[in-house]
Write a protein that holds these residues in place. Structure first.
Motif, PDB file in Angstrom:
ATOM      1  N   GLU A 377      39.124  42.140  39.560  1.00  0.00           N
ATOM      2  CA  GLU A 377      39.656  40.771  39.450  1.00  0.00           C
ATOM      3  C   GLU A 377      40.208  40.312  40.798  1.00  0.00           C
ATOM      4  O   GLU A 377      39.978  39.194  41.238  1.00  0.00           O
ATOM      5  CB  GLU A 377      40.755  40.754  38.386  1.00  0.00           C
ATOM      6  CG  GLU A 377      41.112  39.378  37.882  1.00  0.00           C
ATOM      7  CD  GLU A 377      42.138  39.467  36.737  1.00  0.00           C
ATOM      8  OE1 GLU A 377      42.025  40.402  35.926  1.00  0.00           O
ATOM      9  OE2 GLU A 377      43.046  38.619  36.719  1.00  0.00           O
ATOM     10  N   GLN A 380      37.367  39.401  43.032  1.00  0.00           N
ATOM     11  CA  GLN A 380      36.837  38.060  42.725  1.00  0.00           C
ATOM     12  C   GLN A 380      37.721  36.981  43.349  1.00  0.00           C
ATOM     13  O   GLN A 380      37.223  36.026  43.956  1.00  0.00           O
ATOM     14  CB  GLN A 380      36.749  37.862  41.207  1.00  0.00           C
ATOM     15  CG  GLN A 380      35.602  38.613  40.550  1.00  0.00           C
ATOM     16  CD  GLN A 380      35.384  38.152  39.119  1.00  0.00           C
ATOM     17  OE1 GLN A 380      36.161  37.356  38.570  1.00  0.00           O
ATOM     18  NE2 GLN A 380      34.319  38.644  38.502  1.00  0.00           N
ATOM     19  N   GLU A 381      39.032  37.123  43.212  1.00  0.00           N
ATOM     20  CA  GLU A 381      39.950  36.123  43.774  1.00  0.00           C
ATOM     21  C   GLU A 381      39.840  36.099  45.296  1.00  0.00           C
ATOM     22  O   GLU A 381      39.810  35.035  45.919  1.00  0.00           O
ATOM     23  CB  GLU A 381      41.378  36.407  43.338  1.00  0.00           C
ATOM     24  CG  GLU A 381      42.425  35.455  43.920  1.00  0.00           C
ATOM     25  CD  GLU A 381      42.093  33.978  43.684  1.00  0.00           C
ATOM     26  OE1 GLU A 381      41.376  33.668  42.703  1.00  0.00           O
ATOM     27  OE2 GLU A 381      42.536  33.139  44.496  1.00  0.00           O
TER      28      GLU A 381
END
Ligand SMILES: Cc1ncc(COP(=O)(O)OP(=O)(O)O)c(N)n1
Ligand SMILES: Cc1ncsc1CCOP(=O)(O)O
Ligand SMILES: [Mg+2]
Length: 488
Positions: A377, A380-381
């Motif tokens: 995650e 992705q950020e």
């Protein structure tokens, strides 16, 4: 074709291999700022322009046609008019493209004369053979895929193109729903040119879209297929840097040129000394290569200083390099810093906006974004933030996350893609980042679309790590040669 008062005669060859009908064949749309977008597409590599205007009154169609005609004459690009024989005559077009219902090509040839290009839309073998017998110069063939640019009645697709290819001696221009991701398939099916409207003219950057589509034609080039310029530092130990890049480029089958940014006294245990190359000489090396050698893609590695980073960014902009893979090298395998703080700032402000694909590992992504990345995650950020900083596409590499598969996260501004391979625990990973980024740049130069090139390079680097070379007393290099034998 006339330009600046001089008349340049377009040499129309009936021989397929000599035809000007090859590569990216741009078909115009009805949108605003058409000439500006067409010129950008020509900058990016469009080789033919077809003026297709089904709307508007005769006066408007003529005025726009004149503007595009003059642009094509100025840029030395063949200008073809769609459907309208009278308009083609009035605009002194280099050719005319006719649909099945738009008139007899023999009549068009008689009226336009032998020195003009005549093309006909075809949808099956019968129509293709009829057009060939009528003596046209090339065939349109489609639609390849569904498209929102036209109500298509026929969808023969690339399979039918492949089936008729051997029976047609003329250049075939495939059309319909073609994009950077499927254009390679259409070329492999036998298309000599890709006719495209929306994938280029509706793109946020028509020049880049045209460059991506034009590069796909390298799939057909003879070895060495495609050319890659690496801009990086020298690793005296041979495992990383310019040495790893040139081994990768060459072993995967492309031509490699190189610009040196720094010399490192380095081995498998670390870096004992660094000398930066004077920024002016980095610029001079870039001029020497880019002014003479046709380079398809660029890969940058260690830039060492802000001044060198700025010199590289300036030259990439000056030479309008659009397909550049930037590997933001910051730390050597043994932990030695390979850039100073100000260089990171230049990388973010000046190089990222010129970057086609950015390939940071976790520590590099953390340094560039100020984040702490602990999982996918977070990757992705980080990719989102790096895209917002200007990188067109981002590949955050997960090798430094110590659990599970080796996962890399790709982001193109719209969608994510996850590349996962089994994690290989080895100390012989020296040169992994350089090799991976160079492999991507090489497969791009060979005409693979971006997501395919990344997947291919991921397989290559995984094999190179698995077959890593236990050299020296520290981190041995990845195995370029055995990986190339396994994945090409
Ligand atoms: C190269 C090329 N092939 C096909 C077309 C389609 O022409 P268009 O006039 O849009 O449609 P038809 O008249 O062929 O039905 C094209 N423009 N260019
Ligand atoms: C003119 C034409 N003829 C067959 S498909 C088509 C439209 C091509 O447009 P796009 O490249 O946007 O799919
Ligand atoms: Mg037509």
């Amino acid at each position: 074709m006339s330009t600046n008062g001089r008349t340049l005669r377009l040499v129309v060859s009936r021989e397929k291999q000599d035809s000007v009908i090859r590569g990216l064949y741009l078909v115009t749309d009805g949108g605003e700022r058409l000439a500006e977008r067409v010129e950008a597409a020509i900058d990016g590599g469009a080789r033919v322009v077809q003026y297709r205007n089904k709307e508007g009154n005769a006066e408007t169609r003529l005025a726009i046609g004149q503007e595009i005609r003059e642009l094509c004459a100025r840029r030395g690009v063949p200008f073809i008019v769609n459907d309208d024989l009278e308009l083609a005559k009035t605009l002194q077009a280099d050719g005319l493209h006719l649909g099945q219902e738009d008139g007899d090509p023999r009549e068009a040839r008689r009226i336009l004369g032998p020195g003009r290009l005549i093309g006909v839309s075809t949808h099956n073998l019968r129509e293709a053979l009829e057009a060939q017998a009528a003596g046209v110069d090339y065939l349109g063939f489609g639609a390849m895929y569904p498209t929102s640019s036209k109500e298509v009645e026929h969808l023969p697709g690339p399979e039918t193109l492949a089936a008729i290819r051997e029976q047609i001696a003329l250049p075939i221009v495939a059309i319909g729903g073609i994009s950077r991701d499927n254009g390679g398939t259409v070329i492999d099916a036998g298309a000599d040119a890709l006719a495209v409207i929306s994938a280029v003219l509706a793109a946020p950057d028509p020049a880049l879209a045209a460059a991506e589509l034009s590069l796909l034609f390298n799939r057909r080039a003879a070895p060495p297929r495609g050319s890659v310029l690496t801009v990086a530092g020298s690793d005296s130990g041979g495992g990383a840097g310019i040495q790893a890049d040139l081994k990768t480029i060459t072993l995967l089958g492309s031509y490699g040129a190189s610009v040196l940014t720094a010399l490192t006294a380095q081995n498998t245990r670390g870096v004992s000394g660094i000398h930066g190359v004077p920024p002016g000489f980095v610029a001079e090396q870039l001029d020497a290569v880019l002014s003479d050698i046709p380079i398809d893609t660029v890969k940058t590695g260690m830039l060492f200083s802000a001044e060198i980073g700025a010199a590289v960014a300036d030259k990439l902009a000056e030479y309008r390099r659009r397909i550049t893979v930037v590997d933001p090298v910051m730390v050597a395998k043994g932990g030695a810093p390979l850039v100073d703080r100000s260089a990171v700032g230049v990388l973010k402000e000046q190089l990222l906006p010129l970057t086609y694909l950015l390939t940071p590992n976790i520590p590099e992504a953390e340094r560039l974004t100020g984040m702490t990345i602990a999982d996918e995650e977070g990757m992705q950020e980080a990719a989102r933030r790096l895209h917002r900083l200007g990188a067109r596409n981002v590949l955050v590499k997960g090798g430094h996350l110590l659990s599970g598969d080796s996962v890399d996260i790709f982001f193109d501004g719209a969608a994510f893609h996850r590349y996962a391979t089994p994690r290989i625990l080895s100390k012989n990973t020296h040169g992994t980042g350089c090799t991976y980024a160079s492999a991507i740049a090489t497969f791009l130069a060979q005409g693979e679309p971006l997501r395919e090139a990344i997947g291919h390079a991921k397989q290559f680097i995984t094999a190179a790590i698995r077959l890593g070379h236990p050299l020296g007393r520290g981190h041995g290099p990845v195995n370029h040669i055995m990986a190339a034998q396994e994945t090409t």
